[in-house]
Design a protein around this motif. Structure first.
Motif, PDB file in Angstrom:
ATOM      1  N   HIS A 279       0.810  -1.237  -0.047  1.00  0.00           N
ATOM      2  CA  HIS A 279       0.050   0.090  -0.120  1.00  0.00           C
ATOM      3  C   HIS A 279       0.800   1.181  -0.085  1.00  0.00           C
ATOM      4  CE1 HIS A 279      -2.554   3.188   1.326  1.00  0.00           C
ATOM      5  NE2 HIS A 279      -1.757   3.388   2.688  1.00  0.00           N
ATOM      6  N   LEU A 280       1.900   1.307   1.116  1.00  0.00           N
ATOM      7  CA  LEU A 280       2.667   2.332   0.805  1.00  0.00           C
ATOM      8  C   LEU A 280       3.436   2.710  -0.531  1.00  0.00           C
ATOM      9  CD1 LEU A 280       4.372   2.292   4.457  1.00  0.00           C
ATOM     10  CD2 LEU A 280       2.535   3.681   3.655  1.00  0.00           C
ATOM     11  N   ALA A 281       3.942   1.504  -1.054  1.00  0.00           N
ATOM     12  CA  ALA A 281       4.651   1.558  -2.486  1.00  0.00           C
ATOM     13  C   ALA A 281       3.812   2.198  -3.355  1.00  0.00           C
ATOM     14  CB  ALA A 281       5.293   0.442  -2.586  1.00  0.00           C
ATOM     15  N   ALA A 282       2.621   1.803  -3.292  1.00  0.00           N
ATOM     16  CA  ALA A 282       1.676   2.355  -4.486  1.00  0.00           C
ATOM     17  C   ALA A 282       1.064   3.925  -4.054  1.00  0.00           C
ATOM     18  CB  ALA A 282       0.352   1.406  -4.212  1.00  0.00           C
ATOM     19  N   HIS A 283       1.050   4.210  -2.753  1.00  0.00           N
ATOM     20  CA  HIS A 283       0.757   5.340  -2.585  1.00  0.00           C
ATOM     21  C   HIS A 283       1.556   6.480  -2.629  1.00  0.00           C
ATOM     22  CE1 HIS A 283      -1.945   8.592  -0.431  1.00  0.00           C
ATOM     23  NE2 HIS A 283      -0.779   8.961   0.269  1.00  0.00           N
ATOM     24  N   TYR A 284       2.957   6.184  -2.281  1.00  0.00           N
ATOM     25  CA  TYR A 284       3.929   7.110  -2.561  1.00  0.00           C
ATOM     26  C   TYR A 284       4.570   6.648  -4.133  1.00  0.00           C
ATOM     27  CZ  TYR A 284       3.417   8.701   2.087  1.00  0.00           C
ATOM     28  OH  TYR A 284       3.044   9.033   3.389  1.00  0.00           O
ATOM     29  N   GLY A 285       4.328   5.895  -4.577  1.00  0.00           N
ATOM     30  CA  GLY A 285       5.048   5.555  -6.057  1.00  0.00           C
ATOM     31  C   GLY A 285       6.288   5.224  -5.939  1.00  0.00           C
ATOM     32  N   ARG A 286       6.822   4.388  -4.694  1.00  0.00           N
ATOM     33  CA  ARG A 286       8.193   3.895  -4.502  1.00  0.00           C
ATOM     34  C   ARG A 286       8.119   3.326  -3.311  1.00  0.00           C
ATOM     35  NH1 ARG A 286      11.185   7.408  -1.076  1.00  0.00           N
ATOM     36  NH2 ARG A 286      10.152   9.207  -0.679  1.00  0.00           N
ATOM     37  N   GLU A 287       9.099   2.495  -2.852  1.00  0.00           N
ATOM     38  CA  GLU A 287       9.208   1.529  -1.638  1.00  0.00           C
ATOM     39  C   GLU A 287       9.264   2.470  -0.662  1.00  0.00           C
ATOM     40  OE1 GLU A 287      11.690  -1.673  -1.908  1.00  0.00           O
ATOM     41  OE2 GLU A 287      10.754  -2.666  -3.607  1.00  0.00           O
ATOM     42  N   VAL A 288       8.593   2.420   0.432  1.00  0.00           N
ATOM     43  CA  VAL A 288       8.868   3.126   1.504  1.00  0.00           C
ATOM     44  C   VAL A 288       9.088   2.473   2.823  1.00  0.00           C
ATOM     45  CG1 VAL A 288       7.426   4.881   2.793  1.00  0.00           C
ATOM     46  CG2 VAL A 288       7.254   5.145   0.491  1.00  0.00           C
ATOM     47  N   HIS A 289       9.874   2.682   3.554  1.00  0.00           N
ATOM     48  CA  HIS A 289      10.605   2.178   4.896  1.00  0.00           C
ATOM     49  C   HIS A 289      10.724   0.632   4.602  1.00  0.00           C
ATOM     50  CE1 HIS A 289       9.431   6.054   6.538  1.00  0.00           C
ATOM     51  NE2 HIS A 289       8.302   5.853   6.383  1.00  0.00           N
ATOM     52  N   GLU A 290      11.065  -0.409   5.472  1.00  0.00           N
ATOM     53  CA  GLU A 290      11.548  -1.629   5.862  1.00  0.00           C
ATOM     54  C   GLU A 290      10.499  -2.438   6.493  1.00  0.00           C
ATOM     55  OE1 GLU A 290      15.636  -1.933   7.209  1.00  0.00           O
ATOM     56  OE2 GLU A 290      16.162  -0.186   5.905  1.00  0.00           O
ATOM     57  N   LEU A 291      10.294  -3.609   6.051  1.00  0.00           N
ATOM     58  CA  LEU A 291       9.596  -4.579   6.801  1.00  0.00           C
ATOM     59  C   LEU A 291      10.435  -5.638   6.894  1.00  0.00           C
ATOM     60  CD1 LEU A 291       7.028  -6.000   8.087  1.00  0.00           C
ATOM     61  CD2 LEU A 291       6.230  -6.733   5.698  1.00  0.00           C
ATOM     62  N   HIS A 292      10.572  -6.084   8.211  1.00  0.00           N
ATOM     63  CA  HIS A 292      11.531  -7.398   8.476  1.00  0.00           C
ATOM     64  C   HIS A 292      10.547  -8.625   9.048  1.00  0.00           C
ATOM     65  CE1 HIS A 292      15.490  -5.285   7.922  1.00  0.00           C
ATOM     66  NE2 HIS A 292      14.582  -4.323   8.509  1.00  0.00           N
ATOM     67  N   GLU A 293      10.284  -9.616   8.378  1.00  0.00           N
ATOM     68  CA  GLU A 293       9.694 -10.832   9.171  1.00  0.00           C
ATOM     69  C   GLU A 293      10.592 -11.647   9.727  1.00  0.00           C
ATOM     70  OE1 GLU A 293       8.449 -13.842   5.934  1.00  0.00           O
ATOM     71  OE2 GLU A 293       6.455 -13.863   7.182  1.00  0.00           O
ATOM     72  N   MET A 294      10.526 -11.996  11.022  1.00  0.00           N
ATOM     73  CA  MET A 294      11.167 -12.676  12.148  1.00  0.00           C
ATOM     74  C   MET A 294      10.785 -14.082  11.951  1.00  0.00           C
ATOM     75  SD  MET A 294      13.495 -10.772  13.182  1.00  0.00           S
ATOM     76  CE  MET A 294      13.495  -9.669  11.766  1.00  0.00           C
ATOM     77  N   PRO A 295      11.790 -14.911  11.483  1.00  0.00           N
ATOM     78  CA  PRO A 295      11.352 -16.429  11.385  1.00  0.00           C
ATOM     79  C   PRO A 295      10.940 -17.203  12.637  1.00  0.00           C
ATOM     80  CG  PRO A 295      13.545 -15.873  10.927  1.00  0.00           C
ATOM     81  CD  PRO A 295      13.048 -14.722  10.929  1.00  0.00           C
ATOM     82  N   ASN A 296      10.104 -17.967  12.732  1.00  0.00           N
ATOM     83  CA  ASN A 296       9.772 -19.041  13.719  1.00  0.00           C
ATOM     84  C   ASN A 296       9.186 -17.895  14.910  1.00  0.00           C
ATOM     85  OD1 ASN A 296      10.749 -21.254  12.423  1.00  0.00           O
ATOM     86  ND2 ASN A 296      12.700 -20.493  12.904  1.00  0.00           N
ATOM     87  N   VAL A 297       8.716 -16.591  14.876  1.00  0.00           N
ATOM     88  CA  VAL A 297       7.951 -15.950  15.712  1.00  0.00           C
ATOM     89  C   VAL A 297       6.606 -15.788  15.666  1.00  0.00           C
ATOM     90  CG1 VAL A 297       8.190 -13.593  16.778  1.00  0.00           C
ATOM     91  CG2 VAL A 297      10.389 -14.929  16.390  1.00  0.00           C
ATOM     92  N   GLY A 298       5.818 -15.699  16.474  1.00  0.00           N
ATOM     93  CA  GLY A 298       4.531 -15.514  16.602  1.00  0.00           C
ATOM     94  C   GLY A 298       4.286 -13.965  17.084  1.00  0.00           C
ATOM     95  N   HIS A 299       3.046 -14.013  17.947  1.00  0.00           N
ATOM     96  CA  HIS A 299       2.785 -12.591  18.380  1.00  0.00           C
ATOM     97  C   HIS A 299       3.425 -12.549  19.813  1.00  0.00           C
ATOM     98  CE1 HIS A 299       0.389  -8.927  18.564  1.00  0.00           C
ATOM     99  NE2 HIS A 299      -0.050  -9.170  19.625  1.00  0.00           N
ATOM    100  N   GLN A 300       4.806 -12.474  19.958  1.00  0.00           N
ATOM    101  CA  GLN A 300       5.789 -12.452  21.133  1.00  0.00           C
ATOM    102  C   GLN A 300       6.579 -11.379  20.875  1.00  0.00           C
ATOM    103  OE1 GLN A 300       6.516 -16.439  19.118  1.00  0.00           O
ATOM    104  NE2 GLN A 300       6.590 -17.323  21.072  1.00  0.00           N
ATOM    105  N   ALA A 301       6.356 -10.437  21.735  1.00  0.00           N
ATOM    106  CA  ALA A 301       7.085  -9.101  21.829  1.00  0.00           C
ATOM    107  C   ALA A 301       8.769  -9.271  21.637  1.00  0.00           C
ATOM    108  CB  ALA A 301       6.785  -8.404  22.842  1.00  0.00           C
ATOM    109  N   GLU A 302       9.123 -10.130  22.958  1.00  0.00           N
ATOM    110  CA  GLU A 302      10.519 -10.158  23.277  1.00  0.00           C
ATOM    111  C   GLU A 302      11.116 -11.088  22.239  1.00  0.00           C
ATOM    112  OE1 GLU A 302      13.311 -12.502  26.648  1.00  0.00           O
ATOM    113  OE2 GLU A 302      11.337 -12.326  26.832  1.00  0.00           O
TER     114      GLU A 302
END
Length: 311
Positions: A279-302
């Motif tokens: 959505h951000l990329a489409a809205h601003y016309g370019r990639e915006v900010h970073e998303l990091h997917e953490m492997p083997n992690v659920g809804h776990q803050a620590e």
């Protein structure tokens, strides 16, 4: 009424004053889950200019940070995001066995030349439940399928046994998961008609230049984090994605927002994070900010934050 965002402003302004903290060069505003939602929305609408655009004169007037402090925002596993236009995600889900290679988007476009999914998966091999490819398209409530229920009782498996199967059939005029007139109201969206009518929280109502804040958002240092296994849906769908970290406990324990406006962003936190980057990329016309997917992690803050530090 004192807004929590106003408190953030004052803390950061105080910390940026080098007469108090002469050695402080960086500050991190970090939140997980509901805290992640708070940090995410604050980073979008903050009245303080991004790091590097502050001046001493503006800081002395209370309108910016003092120069020299770099602020990073870290958003971890939020339930929903603030959308900047009226496009949402068209898809459906079922409890039929899915191909382990099924993707979330294929090669459908997400506005302009941006792709709505590529070949990446959202949540691993979801054999207990799967979703169709997701298309980023203009949303109108009349285009939503009828029948979405919002039973908010927690930990009651029978509250949503039917899931998407209980909705009206998909057809050309009923393509989205549900119907919601306030899908673009704060905090799911930024309905400018409501902003102009000042029917918004005080921090937005009295904002000196909200449009400018959104324009400068790509200039902020924002990191998004999501768990690979944060795909649980608290039993609302009638099935559980096998990648859910609570799969053996009926998908419970994450208090995810499953209301209609949230479902228009995707069926779980993992999908929603990846969709929001598109959505951000489409809205601003370019990639915006970073998303990091953490492997083997659920809804776990620590685990999420430690994984990010070690990655």
């Amino acid at each position: 009424v004192v807004s929590s965002y106003s408190v953030f402003d004052e803390i950061l302004r105080f910390a940026s004053n080098r007469s108090r903290f002469p050695l402080l060069e960086k500050a991190v505003v970090l939140g997980h889950s509901a805290g992640g939602q708070t940090v995410h929305r604050y980073s979008l609408v903050s009245r303080l200019p991004p790091s590097g655009l502050s001046t001493t004169q503006e800081a002395e007037q209370g309108r910016s940070l003092f120069p020299g402090l770099h602020v990073r925002y870290v958003v971890g596993n939020p339930s929903t995001y603030l959308y900047l236009d009226e496009n949402r995600w068209e898809y459906t889900c079922s409890n039929e066995t899915a191909d382990s290679n099924e993707t979330t988007g294929g090669n459908d476009t997400a506005g302009g030349n941006d792709t709505a999914g590529g070949n990446e998966t959202a949540g691993g091999n979801e054999r207990a439940g799967s979703c169709s490819e997701m298309l980023y398209r203009p949303y109108k409530p009349a285009l939503g399928r009828a029948g979405w229920r919002e039973d908010r009782r927690r930990y009651a498996w029978n509250r949503r046994r039917t899931g998407f199967d209980g909705l009206a059939p998909v057809n050309e005029t009923s393509r989205f998961a549900c119907q919601n007139e306030s899908y673009n109201s704060w905090h799911y969206g930024l309905n400018w008609a409501e902003v102009e009518a000042r029917n918004v929280p005080p921090y937005l109502r009295d904002h000196p230049n909200l449009a400018r804040a959104l324009e400068l958002y790509p200039s902020r240092d924002v990191i998004y984090l999501v768990g690979q296994n944060d795909t649980c849906t608290d039993g609302y769908l009638g099935f559980c994605f096998e990648s859910c970290w609570m799969y053996n406990y009926s998908c419970y324990g994450t208090s995810i927002d499953m209301r209609c406006a949230a479902m228009l962003e995707g069926p779980n936190r993992n999908y929603r994070a990846k969709n929001y980057m598109k959505h951000l990329a489409a809205h601003y016309g370019r990639e915006v900010h970073e998303l990091h997917e953490m492997p083997n992690v659920g809804h776990q803050a620590e685990e999420l934050m430690v994984g990010a530090l070690n990655s």
